[in-house]
Enzyme design. Sequence first.
Site, PDB file in Angstrom:
ATOM      1  N   ASP A  54     -32.131 107.398  10.916  1.00  0.00           N
ATOM      2  CA  ASP A  54     -31.177 106.396  11.399  1.00  0.00           C
ATOM      3  C   ASP A  54     -30.155 106.990  12.374  1.00  0.00           C
ATOM      4  OD1 ASP A  54     -31.719 103.809  10.548  1.00  0.00           O
ATOM      5  OD2 ASP A  54     -30.879 104.126   8.550  1.00  0.00           O
ATOM      6  N   LYS A 109     -40.280  97.232   8.048  1.00  0.00           N
ATOM      7  CA  LYS A 109     -40.315  98.632   8.474  1.00  0.00           C
ATOM      8  C   LYS A 109     -41.577  99.292   7.925  1.00  0.00           C
ATOM      9  CE  LYS A 109     -35.302  99.049   8.837  1.00  0.00           C
ATOM     10  NZ  LYS A 109     -34.027  99.383   8.186  1.00  0.00           N
ATOM     11  N   GLN A 146     -31.491 102.031   3.031  1.00  0.00           N
ATOM     12  CA  GLN A 146     -31.178 100.718   3.598  1.00  0.00           C
ATOM     13  C   GLN A 146     -29.751 100.305   3.213  1.00  0.00           C
ATOM     14  OE1 GLN A 146     -33.218  98.837   5.693  1.00  0.00           O
ATOM     15  NE2 GLN A 146     -31.399  97.550   5.883  1.00  0.00           N
TER      16      GLN A 146
END
Length: 280
Positions: free
Chosen positions: A118, A51, A95
């Site tokens: 997200d 990422k 994460q």
Amino acid sequence: MIIDGKKEAEIIRNEIKKEISVLKMKNNKIPSLAVILIGDYVPSQIYVKNKEKNAKEVGINSQIIKYPKTVSEKEVLNKIEELNKNINMSGILVQLPLPNQISKEKIINAIHPSKDVDGFHPVNVGNLSSGYESIIPCTPLGCLLLIKKIEPNLSGKHAVIIGRSNLNGKPMAQLLLKENCTVTIVHSKTNNLQSECLKADILVAAAGVPNLVKKDWIKKDVIVIDVGINKVGEKIIGDVNFDELKDKAKAITPVPGGVGPMTIACLLKNTLKCFKAHLT
Ligand code: NAD
């Protein structure tokens, strides 16, 4: 037809890169993304590194904040609060999975909805299910973009989604409903999975079960999107038996090289969206 997720993701990254360079000239600012990584779970470390690399390539300032797996929930919540208040931070991502002492729910709720790249915050989930403007979870958004590349008008199509997770199945269903599909969600307690899948014009498999979908589970000319990432021996395979389905489906994503690259491209897309929302 095999859907090339790598190529589609590259197209999106190039568009984002261009847009960021224009915005940089106009505003003298670039988007920034904070990624919180807790513990030493190897797949999470790989995802986060990937990422970061992709973010930097398109001109997003990416920062990884690492904590040991023993970190307290309070410390992570304090960091999120600090990042929420930081006007130079466009997006925040924690994460998953998290160690046991940290509540996923509390972490997701702590991220400000306008920085929730997200799309997991209940405000964004609610907006998506109400059909309002929202930040959409990266993997389902990537799947939708791939589907629409093959079939721009999805109205009236029957979409079957395998899996009902908050991450994949549920937001995928909302997105396809918004596209006027008839949507069926099947899951681990569904009685006759095969007969449900046989109704699909579009089949999205997000169960995490290797080779679950067989050739006799689909009609001809179906669009098949395989979200699954399953490690079997040294190989990574999907939820769909790719070799069996590839000549029967109208279009199918491979694993790897299908949905995976689109997920990261959509994370960059969401970061840019958050940045632009904070500019105005
Ligand atoms: P999850 O475990 O949270 O949910 C899985 C869902 O599948 C559940 O709703 C469950 O009811 C259903 N399910 C499980 N076994 C089933 C079966 N035998 N038949 C029918 N339904 C079944 O998983 P998740 O987080 O949604 O992830 C699903 C898969 O997608 C995993 O393999 C994960 O690694 C992968 N994934 C891929 C990406 C990507 O970028 N490609 C992103 C996220 C997750």
